[in-house]
Design a protein around this motif. Structure first.
Motif, PDB file in Angstrom:
ATOM      1  N   TYR A  39      35.636 -17.913  14.959  1.00  7.85           N
ATOM      2  CA  TYR A  39      34.951 -16.737  14.418  1.00  7.85           C
ATOM      3  C   TYR A  39      35.824 -15.507  14.589  1.00  7.85           C
ATOM      4  N   SER A  40      35.523 -14.488  13.795  1.00  5.69           N
ATOM      5  CA  SER A  40      36.095 -13.161  14.012  1.00  5.69           C
ATOM      6  C   SER A  40      34.953 -12.156  13.937  1.00  5.69           C
ATOM      7  N   THR A  41      35.083 -11.077  14.687  1.00  8.43           N
ATOM      8  CA  THR A  41      34.028 -10.067  14.699  1.00  8.43           C
ATOM      9  C   THR A  41      34.550  -8.774  15.304  1.00  8.43           C
ATOM     10  N   TYR A  61      39.135 -12.480  17.776  1.00  7.14           N
ATOM     11  CA  TYR A  61      39.486 -13.649  16.971  1.00  7.14           C
ATOM     12  C   TYR A  61      39.427 -14.851  17.914  1.00  7.14           C
ATOM     13  N   ASN A 165      20.297 -15.613   8.959  1.00  9.50           N
ATOM     14  CA  ASN A 165      21.594 -16.283   8.752  1.00  9.50           C
ATOM     15  C   ASN A 165      22.185 -16.849  10.041  1.00  9.50           C
ATOM     16  N   ASN A 167      23.632 -15.482  12.508  1.00  8.05           N
ATOM     17  CA  ASN A 167      24.839 -14.861  13.050  1.00  8.05           C
ATOM     18  C   ASN A 167      24.514 -14.139  14.358  1.00  8.05           C
ATOM     19  N   ASP A 188      30.053  -7.424  11.489  1.00  7.56           N
ATOM     20  CA  ASP A 188      30.973  -8.098  10.542  1.00  7.56           C
ATOM     21  C   ASP A 188      31.382  -9.473  11.068  1.00  7.56           C
ATOM     22  N   GLU A 190      32.178 -13.198  11.155  1.00  6.71           N
ATOM     23  CA  GLU A 190      32.612 -14.195  10.176  1.00  6.71           C
ATOM     24  C   GLU A 190      32.787 -15.539  10.875  1.00  6.71           C
ATOM     25  N   TYR A 191      32.137 -16.528  10.304  1.00  8.41           N
ATOM     26  CA  TYR A 191      31.991 -17.850  10.926  1.00  8.41           C
ATOM     27  C   TYR A 191      33.006 -18.834  10.357  1.00  8.41           C
ATOM     28  N   ASN A 192      33.642 -19.622  11.254  1.00  7.86           N
ATOM     29  CA  ASN A 192      34.619 -20.646  10.874  1.00  7.86           C
ATOM     30  C   ASN A 192      35.729 -20.103   9.971  1.00  7.86           C
ATOM     31  N   LYS A 193      36.378 -19.067  10.494  1.00  7.91           N
ATOM     32  CA  LYS A 193      37.525 -18.470   9.797  1.00  7.91           C
ATOM     33  C   LYS A 193      38.785 -19.284  10.088  1.00  7.91           C
TER      34      LYS A 193
END
Length: 203
Positions: A39-41, A61, A165, A167, A188, A190-193
């Motif tokens: 993930y990233s956030t 990250y 969702n 998250n 922000d 983001e899952y499975n980047k």
């Protein structure tokens, strides 16, 4: 009597439906966490200490189980600080001294407290508890669990997830007196980047 029996029937039906809906949602959340490979956030970390409150803005990250990168954005005097875990080692670049160095003996719980990283294994363990929770007039799925005894910062970790969702939205570290010691707000997410391996390397 007949009306009473009908009332009881529909009450049981409603409760069964609610329980099934809860079970389905909790199962989906657990599966999503189990299947989270990366993930990233952006994260806002607030640490409530004995001498005051510290606040940090970072970018995370993460590639499970063993690659992490945290970039500090605020406070300004720490902007540009980068912390990376890769090949079993923690490395840090500090802009104030323009040097790279290694950190030894950083425990898993320290990753939560200092870096705000989501330790997903904690939240999918058999000891974790799932429930619906309303906080600040918003509805969440809340996962709570006991954190390792080695931590001097708190006894429980609580993760709040968007109920639609799934998250992560916020994580809290709580002590025995139910005081929040650390709060992490995620934005922000983001899952499975997919990340290039070079992201997790420092000189």
């Amino acid at each position: 009597m007949k009306r009473f029996l009908i009332f009881i029937f529909f009450t049981i039906l409603l409760l069964s439906s609610c329980n099934k809906r809860s079970y389905d949602s909790f199962s989906q959340v657990k599966n999503r966490l189990n299947n989270m490979k990366s993930y990233s956030t952006s994260a806002h970390i607030t640490v409530y200490g004995n001498k005051g409150i510290g606040e940090y803005e970072v970018k995370q990250y993460c590639v499970f189980p063993d690659k992490f990168r945290v970039e500090t954005i605020e406070p300004l005097f720490l902007k540009g600080k980068v912390t990376v875990f890769n090949d079993g080692k923690w490395k840090v670049y500090h802009p104030l001294i323009d040097k790279y160095f290694e950190i030894e003996n950083l425990r898993n719980i320290d990753q939560i407290v200092y870096l705000g990283i989501i330790q997903k294994d904690l939240f999918v363990s058999s000891d974790s508890k799932y429930k619906f929770e309303n906080k600040d007039d918003k509805d969440f799925i809340m996962i709570s669990c006991r954190i390792p005894k080695e931590s001097e910062y708190g006894k429980f970790a609580v993760l709040y997830l968007n109920k639609d969702n799934f998250n992560p939205v916020m994580m809290e570290i709580i002590d025995n007196s139910q005081n929040v010691k650390v709060r992490v707000n995620y934005n922000d997410f983001e899952y499975n980047k997919d990340f290039d391996d070079s992201l997790f390397k420092l000189n």
